[in-house]
Design a protein around this motif. Structure first.
Motif, mmCIF file in Angstrom:
data_model
loop_
_atom_site.group_PDB
_atom_site.id
_atom_site.type_symbol
_atom_site.label_atom_id
_atom_site.label_comp_id
_atom_site.label_asym_id
_atom_site.label_seq_id
_atom_site.Cartn_x
_atom_site.Cartn_y
_atom_site.Cartn_z
ATOM 1 N N VAL A 101 37.223 40.062 46.443
ATOM 2 C CA VAL A 101 37.795 41.120 46.617
ATOM 3 C C VAL A 101 38.817 41.576 45.337
ATOM 4 N N ASP A 102 38.810 42.837 44.990
ATOM 5 C CA ASP A 102 39.962 43.378 43.845
ATOM 6 C C ASP A 102 39.654 42.862 42.549
ATOM 7 N N HIS A 103 38.522 41.975 42.266
ATOM 8 C CA HIS A 103 38.223 41.706 41.060
ATOM 9 C C HIS A 103 37.589 42.590 39.996
ATOM 10 N N GLY A 104 37.244 43.825 40.710
ATOM 11 C CA GLY A 104 36.962 44.901 40.026
ATOM 12 C C GLY A 104 35.441 45.355 40.031
ATOM 13 N N LYS A 105 34.602 44.751 41.043
ATOM 14 C CA LYS A 105 33.252 45.091 41.241
ATOM 15 C C LYS A 105 33.030 46.699 41.229
ATOM 16 N N SER A 107 34.959 48.996 40.382
ATOM 17 C CA SER A 107 35.461 49.776 39.040
ATOM 18 C C SER A 107 34.368 49.283 37.867
ATOM 19 N N ASN A 199 36.409 39.898 34.101
ATOM 20 C CA ASN A 199 37.224 41.273 33.978
ATOM 21 C C ASN A 199 38.450 41.322 33.923
ATOM 22 N N LYS A 200 39.207 42.461 33.660
ATOM 23 C CA LYS A 200 40.505 42.870 33.495
ATOM 24 C C LYS A 200 41.226 41.952 32.293
ATOM 25 N N LYS A 203 44.506 42.724 30.751
ATOM 26 C CA LYS A 203 45.691 42.399 31.321
ATOM 27 C C LYS A 203 46.509 41.352 30.663
ATOM 28 N N ALA A 236 36.942 46.961 32.961
ATOM 29 C CA ALA A 236 36.577 48.131 33.654
ATOM 30 C C ALA A 236 37.424 49.318 33.261
HETATM 31 P P1 GDP Z 1 36.465 45.199 43.925
HETATM 32 O O1 GDP Z 1 37.386 44.988 45.324
HETATM 33 O O2 GDP Z 1 36.030 43.997 43.615
HETATM 34 O O3 GDP Z 1 35.707 46.183 43.899
HETATM 35 O O4 GDP Z 1 37.540 45.599 43.184
HETATM 36 P P2 GDP Z 1 38.282 47.276 42.447
HETATM 37 O O5 GDP Z 1 36.768 47.847 41.787
HETATM 38 O O6 GDP Z 1 38.518 48.147 43.702
HETATM 39 O O7 GDP Z 1 39.403 46.975 41.799
HETATM 40 C C1 GDP Z 1 40.521 46.216 42.329
HETATM 41 C C2 GDP Z 1 41.796 46.647 41.608
HETATM 42 O O8 GDP Z 1 41.716 46.237 39.951
HETATM 43 C C3 GDP Z 1 41.814 48.261 41.295
HETATM 44 O O9 GDP Z 1 43.299 48.490 41.449
HETATM 45 C C4 GDP Z 1 41.464 48.699 39.779
HETATM 46 O O10 GDP Z 1 42.107 49.676 39.315
HETATM 47 C C5 GDP Z 1 41.716 47.495 39.282
HETATM 48 N N1 GDP Z 1 40.908 46.909 38.021
HETATM 49 C C6 GDP Z 1 39.526 46.699 38.143
HETATM 50 N N2 GDP Z 1 38.984 46.548 36.814
HETATM 51 C C7 GDP Z 1 40.025 46.278 35.794
HETATM 52 C C8 GDP Z 1 40.207 46.083 34.494
HETATM 53 O O11 GDP Z 1 39.518 45.918 33.834
HETATM 54 N N3 GDP Z 1 41.705 46.132 34.097
HETATM 55 C C9 GDP Z 1 42.776 46.220 34.976
HETATM 56 N N4 GDP Z 1 44.116 46.231 34.508
HETATM 57 N N5 GDP Z 1 42.494 46.564 36.268
HETATM 58 C C10 GDP Z 1 41.381 46.717 36.792
#
Ligand code: GDP
Length: 586
Positions: A101-105, A107, A199-200, A203, A236
């Motif tokens: 969770v929150d790893h950017g799926k 996004s 991902n990310k 950062k 993303a």
């Molecule tokens: P999910 O729970 O895996 O679907 O994750 P989300 O797509 O909701 O992303 C979680 C958080 O990480 C959000 O606040 C996004 O804006 C942030 N995020 C996602 N991808 C990136 C990225 O490549 N870079 C950065 N800096 N933040 C990201």
């Protein structure tokens, strides 16, 4: 009768057996097949032989049907048989995104989708329907927009393996986390090729090397380290690496030579379904082979309906959907379940007959298809039939998990190997049960519990879930199953109760003058002395007298004299509970 080639899941259907059994038979033959893999007739015939069935190849020309029953069998074969190899055309790969969770799926899915907006009709209202297709350098790629392992494994537990390539999203600043590990286990069990999206990467605290090391620790060796799994660093947010990610997915997909026959009646899977207030039941269907057309009569699960309207992921009305194309369909009388199979039928009468047939098969499968229990494993080991014991381990804390894994590794595994397909800290979850159901595994819990949804799924899938509190008991039972020496289950059977009404003493022995309240008392059985509801003594019922004579049994409503062997502390008002310990065959 089987066609020249057949998909594993359809072979299971044709043999009226569980997919798990078919895959197991294939594995025994050294063939690593996934649920939606196509195998040739020779292999299918060998599997059938393994399962004690004989099959013949479908004759070149379909014989004239002679009666309704045979007609149905013939139709089923045509509808269930796999594609004509001569007519196979490449199809778009189907991609699922998994990760913590929150790893950017989400996004990442959004970023990939918007890559494409210009290539498709810009301005089209993108709507969420559980799947979408993009066009990338003249090729199409389908993404399942339902992140979450539960959805993935729940589908797989229902025999619906639709994913060709999985993207494992790992945040470069956070590394491998519990759901990353869970995703790895699920994907491994499903045999789906993985592309890691690191991902990310934008950062400042991104630490790619650390993550690569962590992945290796969990059995994912990336290409850079000499392994087989590609890893692409992406963001993303800045869109860095997105094109490379899609290129890599296409490369991995191309190795699989994904094909389908667009010229046959459609077969697809329900990805999502819901009831819409205005439009009625709405189902997102991914066409797997054939072409689905507006107006087609379809059997979806056990529901018969007609495709009244079809829309694509842009909300645009479409008349046809070719393989790998997700569409929303309207016109079903009920809401189907995710994972249900859709089959186009030539007419309504056939569709109804097929639906009835599927209903019967489902009922039969309810009793038949389920993973083995530990006791059945034991039986199989005894017969020399089992080669592997698949386990899912869940424990309260990391320490116990490590201790259990270490101890399991020490159990001699000459004949049967222990294969821990997933282990994690926490309660046994729905996703664990689905993974076990899809993989034929047994779940071992330690100092934890089944959560409520997991209990429900365990009941319906009949997965064997065993929760232990004592590590040695856990190890003993696993070891016993492995060596074929599982002790019979000991169960207690209460025979009856007697209330102490009077106390006599003879030769320093207390005789309890009692009234049998229910059941009966029997000489020589186990007996508990209860005082105010508490057990104050547990031993043997030594002597039983009726009037002055020895008795073997005294029934309810009669008075008797009872001596508890070696125990004289009996008071008026105490209750004697007679019981037996019986060995019950497991
Ligand atoms: P999910 O729970 O895996 O679907 O994750 P989300 O797509 O909701 O992303 C979680 C958080 O990480 C959000 O606040 C996004 O804006 C942030 N995020 C996602 N991808 C990136 C990225 O490549 N870079 C950065 N800096 N933040 C990201």
């Amino acid at each position: 009768m089987l066609p020249k080639t057949i998909v594993v899941v359809d072979l299971a259907g044709a043999l009226e057996t569980g997919v798990v059994d078919v895959i197991r038979a294939l594995v025994n033959m050294g063939v690593m097949a996934t649920i939606n893999q196509t195998i040739d007739f020779e292999t299918a015939a060998l599997v059938a032989g393994e399962l004690g069935r004989e099959v013949v190849a479908v004759a070149e020309a379909t014989p004239e049907p002679t009666g309704e029953a045979e007609e149905l069998v013939g139709l089923k074969e045509i509808l269930w048989s796999n594609d004509d190899p001569a007519k196979l055309r490449p199809r778009a790969p189907v991609i699922t995104v998994l990760g913590h969770v929150d790893h950017g799926k989400t996004s990442l899915l959004d970023a990939i989708r918007s890559t494409n907006v210009t290539a498709r009709e810009a301005g089209g209202i993108t709507q969420h329907m559980g799947a979408y297709q993009i066009e990338y350098e003249g090729r199409r790629v389908t993404f399942l927009d339902t992140p979450g392992h539960a959805a993935f494994t729940a589908m797989r537990a229902r025999g619906a393996q639709v994913t060709d390539v999985a993207i494992l999203v790992v945040a470069a600043d956070d590394g491998v986390q519990p759901q990353t590990i869970e995703a790895i286990s699920h994907l491994r069990a499903a045999g789906v090729p993985i592309v890691v999206a690191l991902n990310k990467i934008d950062k400042s605290d991104a630490n790619p090397d650390h993550v690569k090391g962590q992945l290796a620790e969990h059995g994912i060796t990336i290409e850079e380290y000499g392994g087989e799994t590609p890893l692409v660093a992406v963001s993303a947010r800045t869109r860095q690496g997105l094109a490379e990610l899609i290129d890599t997915i296409l490369l991995v997909a191309d190795v699989q030579e994904l094909t389908a026959d667009p010229d046959r009646p459609a077969i697809g899977r329900v990805i999502e379904a819901h009831l819409d207030k205005g439009r009625g039941p709405v189902a997102t269907v991914l066409v797997q082979t054939g072409t689905l057309e507006r107006g087609d009569v379809v059997v979806v699960g056990t529901i018969v309906g007609k495709v009244r309207a079809m829309t694509d992921d842009k909300g645009k009305n479409v008349g046809r959907a070719e393989p790998s194309r997700p569409v929303e369909i309207l016109g079903l009388p009920e809401v189907p379940e995710a994972g249900d199979v859709l089959r186009a039928a030539p007419d309504e009468k056939t569709a109804k007959a097929l639906a009835a047939e599927i209903t019967r098969e489902r009922a039969a499968a309810m009793t038949g298809e389920r993973p083995p229990t530990l006791d059945e494993m034991f039986a199989k080991v005894k017969q020399g039939k089992a080669k592997e014991l698949k386990l899912i381990l869940k424990a309260d804390v990391q320490g116990s998990l490590e201790a259990i894994k270490g101890a399991l590794a020490k159990i001699p595994q000459d004949e049967v190997t222990v294969n821990v397909i997933h282990d994690a800290v926490g309660d046994v979850s729905e996703s664990d049960v689905n993974l076990a159901a899809a993989s034929g595994a047994i779940i071992i819990g330690f100092s934890n519990k089944l959560d409520v949804p997991a209990k429900r799924v365990a009941e319906s899938t009949k997965v064997d879930v065993r929760i232990y509190k004592i590590i040695y008991e856990l190890l003993d039972e696993v070891q016993a199953a492995l060596t074929g020496m599982l002790e019979p289950l000991l169960v207690e059977q209460v025979l009856g109760h007697a209330e102490v009404r009077q106390i006599f003493t003879a030769n320093k022995t207390t005789i309890a003058g009692s009234m049998v309240m229910d059941g009966f008392m029997r000489r020589g059985v186990q007996a508990r002395l209860l005082r105010g509801g508490e057990t104050v003594h547990d031993g043997l019922l030594g002597t039983l007298k009726r009037m002055k004579d020895d008795a073997r049994e005294v029934a309810a409503g009669l008075e008797c004299g009872i001596v508890l062997e070696g125990h004289n502390d009996v008071l008026v008002g105490d209750m004697i509970e007679a019981y037996l310990i019986q060995a019950k065959a497991r």
